[in-house]
Design a protein around this motif. Structure first.
Motif, mmCIF file in Angstrom:
data_model
loop_
_atom_site.group_PDB
_atom_site.id
_atom_site.type_symbol
_atom_site.label_atom_id
_atom_site.label_comp_id
_atom_site.label_asym_id
_atom_site.label_seq_id
_atom_site.Cartn_x
_atom_site.Cartn_y
_atom_site.Cartn_z
ATOM 1 N N HIS A 87 0.832 -1.205 0.000
ATOM 2 C CA HIS A 87 0.000 0.000 0.000
ATOM 3 C C HIS A 87 0.869 1.260 0.000
ATOM 4 O O HIS A 87 0.572 2.227 -0.712
ATOM 5 C CB HIS A 87 -0.917 -0.004 1.215
ATOM 6 C CG HIS A 87 -2.005 1.023 1.129
ATOM 7 N ND1 HIS A 87 -2.863 1.296 2.168
ATOM 8 C CD2 HIS A 87 -2.380 1.853 0.114
ATOM 9 C CE1 HIS A 87 -3.708 2.241 1.806
ATOM 10 N NE2 HIS A 87 -3.428 2.607 0.559
ATOM 11 N N ALA A 88 1.931 1.257 0.777
ATOM 12 C CA ALA A 88 2.815 2.420 0.810
ATOM 13 C C ALA A 88 3.494 2.627 -0.537
ATOM 14 O O ALA A 88 3.629 3.768 -1.005
ATOM 15 C CB ALA A 88 3.857 2.249 1.913
ATOM 16 N N LEU B 239 11.026 -6.334 6.937
ATOM 17 C CA LEU B 239 9.785 -5.826 6.347
ATOM 18 C C LEU B 239 9.307 -4.569 7.078
ATOM 19 O O LEU B 239 8.823 -3.616 6.441
ATOM 20 C CB LEU B 239 8.702 -6.900 6.407
ATOM 21 C CG LEU B 239 8.758 -8.014 5.370
ATOM 22 C CD1 LEU B 239 7.625 -9.006 5.611
ATOM 23 C CD2 LEU B 239 8.672 -7.458 3.958
ATOM 24 N N MET B 240 9.447 -4.551 8.377
ATOM 25 C CA MET B 240 9.060 -3.367 9.140
ATOM 26 C C MET B 240 9.870 -2.154 8.727
ATOM 27 O O MET B 240 9.323 -1.057 8.526
ATOM 28 C CB MET B 240 9.239 -3.630 10.637
ATOM 29 C CG MET B 240 8.279 -4.622 11.236
ATOM 30 S SD MET B 240 8.587 -4.882 13.002
ATOM 31 C CE MET B 240 8.315 -3.236 13.636
ATOM 32 N N ALA B 241 11.173 -2.330 8.592
ATOM 33 C CA ALA B 241 12.032 -1.204 8.213
ATOM 34 C C ALA B 241 11.701 -0.709 6.806
ATOM 35 O O ALA B 241 11.626 0.503 6.562
ATOM 36 C CB ALA B 241 13.493 -1.621 8.307
ATOM 37 N N LEU B 242 11.487 -1.629 5.876
ATOM 38 C CA LEU B 242 11.157 -1.235 4.507
ATOM 39 C C LEU B 242 9.812 -0.523 4.440
ATOM 40 O O LEU B 242 9.653 0.473 3.718
ATOM 41 C CB LEU B 242 11.152 -2.463 3.594
ATOM 42 C CG LEU B 242 12.510 -3.082 3.276
ATOM 43 C CD1 LEU B 242 12.339 -4.347 2.436
ATOM 44 C CD2 LEU B 242 13.415 -2.089 2.554
ATOM 45 N N THR B 243 8.844 -1.016 5.180
ATOM 46 C CA THR B 243 7.522 -0.386 5.167
ATOM 47 C C THR B 243 7.564 1.006 5.775
ATOM 48 O O THR B 243 6.942 1.942 5.259
ATOM 49 C CB THR B 243 6.519 -1.264 5.930
ATOM 50 O OG1 THR B 243 6.559 -2.597 5.410
ATOM 51 C CG2 THR B 243 5.107 -0.726 5.779
ATOM 52 N N PHE B 244 8.293 1.153 6.854
ATOM 53 C CA PHE B 244 8.414 2.476 7.477
ATOM 54 C C PHE B 244 9.127 3.453 6.550
ATOM 55 O O PHE B 244 8.715 4.618 6.419
ATOM 56 C CB PHE B 244 9.158 2.357 8.803
ATOM 57 C CG PHE B 244 9.311 3.656 9.531
ATOM 58 C CD1 PHE B 244 8.244 4.220 10.194
ATOM 59 C CD2 PHE B 244 10.529 4.318 9.549
ATOM 60 C CE1 PHE B 244 8.374 5.425 10.870
ATOM 61 C CE2 PHE B 244 10.669 5.521 10.212
ATOM 62 C CZ PHE B 244 9.586 6.075 10.885
ATOM 63 N N LEU B 245 10.170 2.988 5.878
ATOM 64 C CA LEU B 245 10.893 3.854 4.945
ATOM 65 C C LEU B 245 10.026 4.217 3.751
ATOM 66 O O LEU B 245 10.002 5.371 3.309
ATOM 67 C CB LEU B 245 12.174 3.144 4.481
ATOM 68 C CG LEU B 245 13.105 3.926 3.555
ATOM 69 C CD1 LEU B 245 13.638 5.166 4.263
ATOM 70 C CD2 LEU B 245 14.253 3.059 3.066
ATOM 71 N N MET B 246 9.292 3.245 3.217
ATOM 72 C CA MET B 246 8.437 3.508 2.072
ATOM 73 C C MET B 246 7.295 4.443 2.441
ATOM 74 O O MET B 246 6.889 5.290 1.631
ATOM 75 C CB MET B 246 7.890 2.189 1.521
ATOM 76 C CG MET B 246 7.160 2.309 0.202
ATOM 77 S SD MET B 246 8.222 2.879 -1.147
ATOM 78 C CE MET B 246 9.369 1.492 -1.253
ATOM 79 N N SER B 247 6.751 4.303 3.639
ATOM 80 C CA SER B 247 5.660 5.192 4.056
ATOM 81 C C SER B 247 6.139 6.632 4.211
ATOM 82 O O SER B 247 5.357 7.566 4.011
ATOM 83 C CB SER B 247 5.052 4.694 5.365
ATOM 84 O OG SER B 247 6.010 4.728 6.416
ATOM 85 N N SER B 248 7.400 6.833 4.554
ATOM 86 C CA SER B 248 7.922 8.203 4.649
ATOM 87 C C SER B 248 8.061 8.846 3.280
ATOM 88 O O SER B 248 8.007 10.071 3.161
ATOM 89 C CB SER B 248 9.273 8.197 5.372
ATOM 90 O OG SER B 248 10.237 7.453 4.637
ATOM 91 N N PHE B 249 8.210 8.049 2.226
ATOM 92 C CA PHE B 249 8.296 8.589 0.870
ATOM 93 C C PHE B 249 6.944 9.073 0.360
ATOM 94 O O PHE B 249 6.891 9.806 -0.639
ATOM 95 C CB PHE B 249 8.847 7.535 -0.089
ATOM 96 C CG PHE B 249 10.298 7.201 0.147
ATOM 97 C CD1 PHE B 249 11.136 8.099 0.777
ATOM 98 C CD2 PHE B 249 10.821 5.987 -0.263
ATOM 99 C CE1 PHE B 249 12.467 7.798 0.999
ATOM 100 C CE2 PHE B 249 12.147 5.668 -0.051
ATOM 101 C CZ PHE B 249 12.976 6.580 0.589
ATOM 102 N N THR B 250 5.855 8.660 0.993
ATOM 103 C CA THR B 250 4.539 9.092 0.527
ATOM 104 C C THR B 250 4.269 10.562 0.802
ATOM 105 O O THR B 250 3.290 11.114 0.292
ATOM 106 C CB THR B 250 3.442 8.248 1.204
ATOM 107 O OG1 THR B 250 3.533 8.395 2.629
ATOM 108 C CG2 THR B 250 3.602 6.776 0.844
ATOM 109 N N PHE B 251 5.106 11.212 1.593
ATOM 110 C CA PHE B 251 4.919 12.628 1.880
ATOM 111 C C PHE B 251 5.606 13.524 0.853
ATOM 112 O O PHE B 251 5.548 14.747 0.989
ATOM 113 C CB PHE B 251 5.445 12.957 3.280
ATOM 114 C CG PHE B 251 4.770 12.203 4.375
ATOM 115 C CD1 PHE B 251 3.423 12.371 4.623
ATOM 116 C CD2 PHE B 251 5.473 11.309 5.154
ATOM 117 C CE1 PHE B 251 2.787 11.666 5.632
ATOM 118 C CE2 PHE B 251 4.856 10.604 6.172
ATOM 119 C CZ PHE B 251 3.504 10.777 6.408
ATOM 120 N N CYS B 252 6.255 12.940 -0.145
ATOM 121 C CA CYS B 252 6.988 13.705 -1.157
ATOM 122 C C CYS B 252 6.249 13.592 -2.481
ATOM 123 O O CYS B 252 6.316 12.550 -3.143
ATOM 124 C CB CYS B 252 8.422 13.194 -1.303
ATOM 125 S SG CYS B 252 9.360 13.181 0.244
#
Length: 364
Positions: free
Chosen positions: A122-123, A194-207
Motif C-alpha cells: 500500500h505504501a 519488512l518493518m524497516a522497509l515499510t516504514f521507509l516507504m511510508s515516509s516517501f509518501t509525503f513527497c
C-alpha cells in the motif's frame, strides 16, 4: 515463554472449574488477572476485526475511486492477518506445551509478515499516486503482498521442522528460557526487515505534488511507528533477564494485543473513513498533462487569446486590425492592406494631334 512443568494435581484456582486442565488456568485464574484482561481485549479485537471485514465487503460497490478500489483485496488480506494476531494471543495465554509451541513459533512471524507486507504494498502504491503516476493493478498488489509474506512462511517451516526433529513436538518446551527467547527473536529477522522497509516507504509518501494521497500515507506511517515502538519494547523485555521467564508469555501476548489494536486504530479505522469519499480531481494529473511539450520557454502574457475575444475587441484601436478566430490555434488572422506603389514615375510623350490624319477634308 515459560517452560512446561509437571501436570498439576492441586485444585483449580479461583474462577476456574475443578475439572479444567491446568494448561488453561491462565484463561480464568482470578489471581492472575493479566490472562483474563488480555483474553477480553483479544476477543474484542477479533470481533471488531470481523465487523470491519464484513463492512469492507458491503462497501465494495460504494467505493467511487478506482485506485482505492484496487487496494480492497489487499486490505481485506490485512484484516485477515490482524484477526489471526488476536486469535494467536490465546496460544500465549495457554501454557507452553507440545501443542502451543509449534503454533507460537510458526504463526507469530507469519501473521506479522502478512500484515507488514500488505502495508508495504500500500505504501509503495501511494508513492506512485502522490507523484501523479499510475497505480498498480488489483492482482499485482495482492500478488506482491502474498509474495513478500511467503518468504517468512518458508523460514518458519524450515525452523519448526528442524527444531522438532520432524516428530518431537515438545522440543520448544524442553529448551531453556534464554535459548528459546533468542531463537524466537532470530526467527523474526525477515519480519524486522519488512518493518524497516515499510516504514521507509511510508515516509516517501509525503513527497509529491498531489497532497490528497498523503493522508493515506500518514495512516501507514503512524501504524508502522507504533508497531516499531511495540516491537522494541517487547524484544527488550524478552531478552533481558530481569523480569524472569514467568513473564515471557505475558510480554508476548501483550505485544500481540497491543499491535493488533494499533493496526485497527491507526490504519484500519482512518482508511474506512476515507473509503467512500468521492474522487478528487486535484488528486490526479490532468488528462493531457503527458501530451504537453516539456522544457519550453514560458510565454509572457496570455497563452490563448481566442478565449478573450471581447477584451481584444475593445482595444482594437491599440492593437490594430487583428482578427481572432474563436477556438483557433495561436496563429492570428490579419487583414491584408493594399500594397502601395513605390515605383518612380517616368515621363511619357503626349499623343500627336495629327495621329490618324490623312490630309483629306471631311465629306470629300
Amino acid at each position: 515463554m515459560s517452560s512446561t512443568g509437571a501436570p498439576q494435581t492441586s485444585r483449580a484456582p479461583e474462577g476456574c472449574r475443578f475439572d479444567l486442565a491446568s494448561r488453561y488456568y491462565m484463561l480464568c485464574d482470578l489471581n492472575a488477572t493479566w490472562g483474563i484482561v488480555l483474553e477480553a481485549l483479544a476477543g474484542a479485537g477479533a470481533v471488531t476485526t470481523v465487523v470491519f471485514m464484513v463492512a469492507l465487503l458491503v462497501l465494495v460497490c460504494k467505493v467511487q475511486d478506482s485506485n482505492r478500489r484496487k487496494m480492497l483485496p489487499t486490505q481485506f488480506l490485512f484484516l485477515f492477518g490482524v484477526l489471526g494476531l488476536f486469535g494467536l494471543t490465546f496460544a500465549f495465554i495457554i501454557r507452553l506445551d507440545g501443542a502451543t509451541g509449534p503454533t507460537r513459533f510458526f504463526l507469530f512471524g507469519v501473521l506479522f509478515a502478512l500484515c507488514f507486507s500488505c502495508l508495504l504494498v500500500h505504501a509503495f502504491n501511494l508513492t506512485q499516486l502522490v507523484r501523479g503516476r499510475s497505480s498498480l493493478s488489483m492482482l499485482v498488489t495482492l500478488g506482491l503482498a502474498l509474495g513478500f509474506s511467503l518468504v517468512q512462511d518458508v523460514i518458519a517451516i524450515e525452523y519448526v521442522v528442524l527444531a522438532m526433529n520432524r516428530t518431537n513436538v515438545d522440543a520448544f518446551s524442553e529448551l531453556s528460557a534464554p535459548r528459546r527467547n533468542e531463537d524466537f527473536v532470530l526467527l523474526l529477522i525477515y519480519v524486522l526487515l519488512l518493518m524497516a522497509l515499510t516504514f521507509l516507504m511510508s515516509s516517501f509518501t509525503f513527497c509529491g505534488p498531489f497532497t490528497g494521497w498523503k493522508i493515506h500515507g500518514s495512516h501507514v506511517y503512524i501504524a508502522m511507528l507504533l508497531s516499531i515502538a511495540i516491537w522494541v519494547a517487547w524484544i527488550s523485555l524478552l531478552l533481558v533477564p530481569s523480569p524472569g521467564p514467568k513473564w515471557d508469555d505475558t510480554i508476548l501476548s501483550t505485544a500481540l494485543v497491543a499491535n493488533g489494536w494499533a493496526f485497527l486504530f491507526a490504519y484500519v479505522g482512518p482508511e474506512f473513513r476515507l473509503l467512500t469519499n468521492q474522487r478528487e480531481p486535484t488528486d490526479y494529473p490532468l488528462e493531457d498533462a503527458f501530451c504537453k511539450p516539456q522544457h519550453m520557454k514560458p510565454n509572457q502574457g496570455m497563452e490563448n487569446r481566442a478565449y478573450f475575444e471581447d477584451d481584444m475587441s475593445q482595444g482594437r484601436g491599440e492593437i490594430g486590425d487583428t482578427l481572432h478566430a474563436p477556438y483557433a490555434t495561436h496563429f492570428q488572422l490579419q487583414d491584408r492592406t493594399p500594397q502601395k506603389d513605390f515605383s518612380i514615375p517616368r515621363a511619357q510623350a503626349r499623343p500627336s494631334p495629327y495621329k490618324g490624319y490623312e490630309g483629306r477634308k471631311e465629306g470629300s
